[in-house]
Design a protein around this motif. Structure first.
Motif, mmCIF file in Angstrom:
data_model
loop_
_atom_site.group_PDB
_atom_site.id
_atom_site.type_symbol
_atom_site.label_atom_id
_atom_site.label_comp_id
_atom_site.label_asym_id
_atom_site.label_seq_id
_atom_site.Cartn_x
_atom_site.Cartn_y
_atom_site.Cartn_z
ATOM 1 N N SER A 186 6.356 -0.358 7.671
ATOM 2 C CA SER A 186 6.041 0.969 7.083
ATOM 3 C C SER A 186 7.604 1.083 6.560
ATOM 4 C CB SER A 186 5.794 1.903 7.927
ATOM 5 O OG SER A 186 4.424 1.681 8.188
ATOM 6 N N THR A 187 7.531 1.625 5.314
ATOM 7 C CA THR A 187 8.986 2.303 4.927
ATOM 8 C C THR A 187 8.641 3.799 4.447
ATOM 9 O OG1 THR A 187 9.834 0.296 4.025
ATOM 10 C CG2 THR A 187 10.766 2.258 3.119
ATOM 11 N N LEU A 188 9.389 4.863 5.035
ATOM 12 C CA LEU A 188 9.193 6.221 4.485
ATOM 13 C C LEU A 188 9.994 6.400 3.588
ATOM 14 C CD1 LEU A 188 8.264 7.794 8.136
ATOM 15 C CD2 LEU A 188 6.592 6.905 6.324
ATOM 16 N N LEU A 189 9.772 7.163 2.396
ATOM 17 C CA LEU A 189 10.553 7.312 1.288
ATOM 18 C C LEU A 189 10.546 9.027 0.980
ATOM 19 C CD1 LEU A 189 9.394 4.608 -1.074
ATOM 20 C CD2 LEU A 189 11.376 4.581 0.302
ATOM 21 N N LYS A 190 11.615 9.310 0.653
ATOM 22 C CA LYS A 190 11.949 10.957 0.481
ATOM 23 C C LYS A 190 11.183 11.617 -0.861
ATOM 24 C CE LYS A 190 15.750 14.178 0.473
ATOM 25 N NZ LYS A 190 17.152 14.416 0.782
ATOM 26 N N THR A 191 11.217 10.877 -1.710
ATOM 27 C CA THR A 191 10.436 11.505 -3.176
ATOM 28 C C THR A 191 9.152 10.598 -3.349
ATOM 29 O OG1 THR A 191 11.858 10.472 -4.765
ATOM 30 C CG2 THR A 191 12.654 12.319 -3.778
ATOM 31 N N ALA A 192 8.287 11.314 -4.222
ATOM 32 C CA ALA A 192 7.367 10.561 -4.672
ATOM 33 C C ALA A 192 7.699 9.493 -5.807
ATOM 34 C CB ALA A 192 6.399 11.639 -5.632
ATOM 35 N N ARG A 193 8.821 9.787 -6.232
ATOM 36 C CA ARG A 193 9.214 8.895 -7.417
ATOM 37 C C ARG A 193 9.942 7.312 -6.783
ATOM 38 N NH1 ARG A 193 14.231 9.776 -11.683
ATOM 39 N NH2 ARG A 193 14.192 7.683 -12.769
ATOM 40 N N MET A 194 10.287 7.426 -5.658
ATOM 41 C CA MET A 194 10.998 6.540 -5.035
ATOM 42 C C MET A 194 10.163 5.039 -4.634
ATOM 43 S SD MET A 194 13.686 8.218 -2.424
ATOM 44 C CE MET A 194 14.381 6.592 -1.690
ATOM 45 N N PRO A 195 8.856 5.300 -4.368
ATOM 46 C CA PRO A 195 8.139 4.004 -4.190
ATOM 47 C C PRO A 195 7.906 3.276 -5.493
ATOM 48 C CG PRO A 195 6.688 6.121 -3.306
ATOM 49 C CD PRO A 195 7.932 6.567 -4.023
ATOM 50 N N MET A 196 7.807 4.003 -6.772
ATOM 51 C CA MET A 196 7.927 3.077 -7.939
ATOM 52 C C MET A 196 9.191 2.455 -8.100
ATOM 53 S SD MET A 196 5.902 1.971 -10.540
ATOM 54 C CE MET A 196 4.639 2.955 -10.036
ATOM 55 N N ILE A 197 10.120 3.130 -7.904
ATOM 56 C CA ILE A 197 11.533 2.331 -7.835
ATOM 57 C C ILE A 197 11.588 1.259 -7.326
ATOM 58 C CG2 ILE A 197 13.841 2.769 -7.826
ATOM 59 C CD1 ILE A 197 13.562 5.717 -8.611
ATOM 60 N N MET A 198 10.988 1.393 -5.967
ATOM 61 C CA MET A 198 11.294 0.301 -4.922
ATOM 62 C C MET A 198 10.324 -0.825 -5.345
ATOM 63 S SD MET A 198 10.606 0.326 -0.934
ATOM 64 C CE MET A 198 8.777 0.303 -1.091
ATOM 65 N N TYR A 199 9.115 -0.500 -5.730
ATOM 66 C CA TYR A 199 8.421 -1.710 -6.215
ATOM 67 C C TYR A 199 8.649 -2.383 -7.573
ATOM 68 C CZ TYR A 199 5.013 0.971 -3.321
ATOM 69 O OH TYR A 199 4.331 1.513 -2.056
ATOM 70 N N LEU A 200 9.146 -1.818 -8.583
ATOM 71 C CA LEU A 200 9.609 -2.360 -9.719
ATOM 72 C C LEU A 200 10.881 -3.156 -9.482
ATOM 73 C CD1 LEU A 200 9.113 0.425 -12.227
ATOM 74 C CD2 LEU A 200 7.592 -1.680 -12.075
ATOM 75 N N MET A 239 0.786 -1.253 0.052
ATOM 76 C CA MET A 239 -0.108 0.153 0.126
ATOM 77 C C MET A 239 0.868 1.265 -0.143
ATOM 78 S SD MET A 239 -3.023 1.165 2.675
ATOM 79 C CE MET A 239 -2.160 0.903 4.083
ATOM 80 N N THR A 240 0.505 1.963 -0.748
ATOM 81 C CA THR A 240 1.096 3.381 -1.091
ATOM 82 C C THR A 240 0.423 4.521 -0.131
ATOM 83 O OG1 THR A 240 2.309 3.156 -3.102
ATOM 84 C CG2 THR A 240 2.075 5.279 -2.352
ATOM 85 N N VAL A 241 1.074 5.128 0.879
ATOM 86 C CA VAL A 241 0.265 6.468 1.366
ATOM 87 C C VAL A 241 0.929 7.572 1.172
ATOM 88 C CG1 VAL A 241 -0.659 7.203 3.704
ATOM 89 C CG2 VAL A 241 -0.316 4.716 3.288
ATOM 90 N N ALA A 242 0.387 8.458 0.425
ATOM 91 C CA ALA A 242 0.817 9.916 0.453
ATOM 92 C C ALA A 242 0.316 10.501 1.420
ATOM 93 C CB ALA A 242 0.217 10.518 -0.980
ATOM 94 N N ASN A 243 1.609 11.077 2.339
ATOM 95 C CA ASN A 243 1.320 11.549 3.615
ATOM 96 C C ASN A 243 0.637 12.857 3.526
ATOM 97 O OD1 ASN A 243 4.244 9.977 4.352
ATOM 98 N ND2 ASN A 243 2.315 9.109 5.249
ATOM 99 N N ARG A 244 -0.567 13.139 4.373
ATOM 100 C CA ARG A 244 -1.102 14.330 4.292
ATOM 101 C C ARG A 244 -1.925 14.410 5.603
ATOM 102 N NH1 ARG A 244 -5.002 14.043 -0.443
ATOM 103 N NH2 ARG A 244 -6.286 14.608 1.224
ATOM 104 N N ALA A 245 -2.021 15.624 6.119
ATOM 105 C CA ALA A 245 -2.722 15.982 7.354
ATOM 106 C C ALA A 245 -4.184 15.570 7.485
ATOM 107 C CB ALA A 245 -2.609 17.606 7.509
#
Length: 109
Positions: A91-105, A61-67
């Motif tokens: 949970s793995t917290l990643l720095k940029t929005a691109r990093m989840p896709m790189i990690m999943y692939l 599951m990808t979670v875009a952190n928001r208030a």
């Protein structure tokens, strides 16, 4: 995956609660399951997160952190994931929005 094709099925549901419930069911049947959400959507999923972790379902599951207090706050903070951090998932917290896709692939088989 290497040829640019993906054998997958998109399941349209009515809420995040239903999305996580569908992921639990598909993971229990042996499918690779993925969903994404943010903020109030994660709060709506909260009940099913305990079920998914108790059944040890391998769901990504990808979670875009928001208030959580939107529309009063549109800032990105961790109040949504902090409410769900003790549900039993990893949970793995990643720095940029691109990093989840790189990690999943890089981890897809």
């Amino acid at each position: 995956m290497a040829e640019g094709s993906l054998d997958a099925e998109f399941v349209c549901v009515e809420s995040e609660h239903s999305a996580m419930s569908a992921c639990v069911g598909s993971a229990a049947a042996g499918a690779r399951s993925f969903t994404a959400t943010a903020s109030q959507g994660l709060a709506l999923m909260h009940e099913v997160l305990f079920i998914a972790s108790a059944m040890r379902m391998p769901i990504v599951m990808t979670v875009a952190n928001r208030a959580l207090s939107s529309p009063l706050s549109i800032w990105n903070d961790h109040s949504d994931v902090m409410a769900s951090r003790d549900c039993g998932g990893y949970s793995t917290l990643l720095k940029t929005a691109r990093m989840p896709m790189i990690m999943y692939l890089s981890h897809s088989g």
